[in-house]
Design an enzyme around this catalytic site. Sequence first.
Site, PDB file in Angstrom:
ATOM      1  N   GLY A 103      -0.375 -68.991 -76.732  1.00  0.00           N
ATOM      2  CA  GLY A 103      -1.297 -69.673 -75.987  1.00  0.00           C
ATOM      3  C   GLY A 103      -2.794 -69.200 -76.073  1.00  0.00           C
ATOM      4  N   SER A 190       2.870 -70.000 -83.240  1.00  0.00           N
ATOM      5  CA  SER A 190       2.121 -70.587 -82.545  1.00  0.00           C
ATOM      6  C   SER A 190       0.718 -69.996 -82.622  1.00  0.00           C
ATOM      7  CB  SER A 190       2.652 -70.729 -80.634  1.00  0.00           C
ATOM      8  OG  SER A 190       1.969 -71.723 -80.119  1.00  0.00           O
ATOM      9  N   ASP A 259      20.566 -90.850 -86.033  1.00  0.00           N
ATOM     10  CA  ASP A 259      21.276 -89.520 -86.393  1.00  0.00           C
ATOM     11  C   ASP A 259      21.779 -89.483 -87.699  1.00  0.00           C
ATOM     12  OD1 ASP A 259      22.489 -87.156 -86.052  1.00  0.00           O
ATOM     13  OD2 ASP A 259      23.837 -87.623 -84.600  1.00  0.00           O
ATOM     14  N   ASP A 262      20.523 -88.880 -92.277  1.00  0.00           N
ATOM     15  CA  ASP A 262      20.604 -88.159 -93.204  1.00  0.00           C
ATOM     16  C   ASP A 262      22.074 -87.911 -93.701  1.00  0.00           C
ATOM     17  OD1 ASP A 262      21.967 -86.803 -90.937  1.00  0.00           O
ATOM     18  OD2 ASP A 262      20.164 -85.667 -90.449  1.00  0.00           O
ATOM     19  N   LEU A 264      24.618 -87.641 -91.748  1.00  0.00           N
ATOM     20  CA  LEU A 264      25.699 -86.758 -91.136  1.00  0.00           C
ATOM     21  C   LEU A 264      25.220 -87.090 -89.548  1.00  0.00           C
ATOM     22  CD1 LEU A 264      28.003 -84.967 -91.466  1.00  0.00           C
ATOM     23  CD2 LEU A 264      26.328 -82.961 -91.152  1.00  0.00           C
ATOM     24  N   ASP A 266      25.477 -85.382 -86.594  1.00  0.00           N
ATOM     25  CA  ASP A 266      25.725 -84.025 -85.803  1.00  0.00           C
ATOM     26  C   ASP A 266      24.700 -83.976 -84.734  1.00  0.00           C
ATOM     27  OD1 ASP A 266      23.477 -84.092 -87.410  1.00  0.00           O
ATOM     28  OD2 ASP A 266      23.541 -82.497 -88.793  1.00  0.00           O
ATOM     29  N   SER A 343       1.263 -80.402 -66.460  1.00  0.00           N
ATOM     30  CA  SER A 343       1.805 -80.321 -67.814  1.00  0.00           C
ATOM     31  C   SER A 343       1.003 -79.200 -68.572  1.00  0.00           C
ATOM     32  CB  SER A 343       1.476 -81.763 -68.538  1.00  0.00           C
ATOM     33  OG  SER A 343       0.296 -81.735 -68.830  1.00  0.00           O
ATOM     34  N   ASP A 412       9.022 -79.812 -82.852  1.00  0.00           N
ATOM     35  CA  ASP A 412       8.182 -79.006 -81.928  1.00  0.00           C
ATOM     36  C   ASP A 412       7.257 -79.988 -81.061  1.00  0.00           C
ATOM     37  OD1 ASP A 412       5.673 -77.522 -81.414  1.00  0.00           O
ATOM     38  OD2 ASP A 412       6.307 -76.263 -82.947  1.00  0.00           O
ATOM     39  N   HIS A 446       9.377 -75.865 -79.702  1.00  0.00           N
ATOM     40  CA  HIS A 446       8.251 -75.001 -80.226  1.00  0.00           C
ATOM     41  C   HIS A 446       8.500 -73.374 -80.122  1.00  0.00           C
ATOM     42  CE1 HIS A 446       3.962 -73.761 -80.728  1.00  0.00           C
ATOM     43  NE2 HIS A 446       4.090 -73.328 -79.641  1.00  0.00           N
TER      44      HIS A 446
END
Length: 542
Positions: A103, A190, A259, A262, A264, A266, A343, A412, A446
């Site tokens: 931050g 970050s 999903d 790719d 798979l 998973d 937020s 993220d 993140h």
Amino acid sequence: MKRARIITATAALALATTGFAPAAATAAPDSVVRPITACGDLVRGFALPGAATHVTSAAVVAATGTDPEYCGVQGYVEPAVRFELRLPTKTYAGRYLQYGCGGFCGLINPPAFADCDLPHGGDVAVAATDDGHVGKTPAVVDDGSWGAHDQAARDDFEFRAPHVVARASKAIIQAFYGALPKKAYFTGCSDGGREGLQLAQRYPADFDGIVAGAPAGYWSPLLEFQAWLARANTAADGSPILTAAKLPALHNAVLAACDRLDGLGDGQLDDPRACRFDPATLTCTGPDTPSCLTPAQVAATRRLYSPPTDAHGTLLYPGGELRGSELSWAGWIIGVPETGGLSFARSLADNYLRYLGYPIGTPASTVDTFAFTKREFDRLTPEGVRYNAMSLDLSAFQRRGGKLVLWHGWADQAIPPAGTLDYYQRLTHGRTQNFVRLFMVPSLYHCGGGTTLTEFDPLRELVAWVERGTAPTVVTATGRDAAGTVTRTRPVFPYPQRAVYDGSGSVDDAANFRPAPPAAPVRDVVDWAGNGLYAIPGPVAR
């Protein structure tokens, strides 16, 4: 941008004169180094040019079940860069590790003794800093009021603090053990990732190896992006348009649609950029319930998935939220009770625009008044380049043998991966380099947390690369449940390689995956408003 409440070398002569610890070829640390002076004798001043250092306390702390006995040092570098340094008294073997902060910093997170998969427990001297100021409560790390009229405090946070703390720590280490650290490392995520990139770009003599996770290197545009997130989901009356209650259904719909892209099923998206899910498929056809989106919520979700632009369509940031990250929007983009209903994106952006983003004495702005225009983007640039870590010239770091490991979570919510991918391709020109690797971690939020994978730390691999010349070819990511039980491991290969299931065994076991080339040619460079920022050098502390 990591939020504290949520996320929770080397020649003695050179240091004596400059405070730097050159990363010349030296033998790897291999034996315990004993102190040559009492811990309490460190309470004194260290006259480092440009970084006058004062140790205010130093006391031996007894060993615990997890930590070795150490000399706990606290002090500051003038004018106000506080730091904490922990020096093992019986198990130090010549390594120094400095942590970045998150931050807007403003507090010292006690530095943990790292497990580097090395023979001596607690062999790493560790340090952390508040970056030169004390943040106000309750959140601390999103407070920017300290920088409204104090350029020295801004300088420390923008670029100076990690560098001068490295110099101070090495001087204290030399005084305590009689020698400089043989190897020096930095790790951060970050804002800490931004600091890591700055150190490689501006202070290439400070560290032999650097881990930069989810780096906030595109700092000023990134804070503008936080304002975009806040505005994109705010109704005219100030309330959130998309609410936290809608996120599970939205995320489940994304997985249902993408999903298996790719190969798979998973529960995670290995590369979310391949997903073209349209939130309009969830539009309510009856009552407004948590399982559907109102038309206004569909529009807000589309805005969140998109990068900010000006009226002419110019990108003001390289990317938007990626599909698959939806559950992590609670708290960051959508206020929840745990964050006081505010937020974190809004709080960060508002503090930046009010107190930190514009040169002192010039008109400031707020989230609600900010104009998403190229003119305003440019108004933020004079101060922004002091924070940014966007230089593509790492030649001095590379020549000295420095190693850089970048990593980023594909889910993220705070710093979209697009910036890191853009930077990496510009830096490497799409070719494997002998000093830098990038790892992209599926489903990771993140700096940590996620739906299927929750932890990633390539520090061991960095140490092996620096000390044994073993370039990292794979790092294992881990997923844990709320009780701490490991639920999944998955190999992460250097980007752009991807992990492919070998067809047998559990998909939750990393052993059942192999590396594969990218499914499509890599085209990560983005044409955006910041194209000219990569060549602007930032200030350097001496």
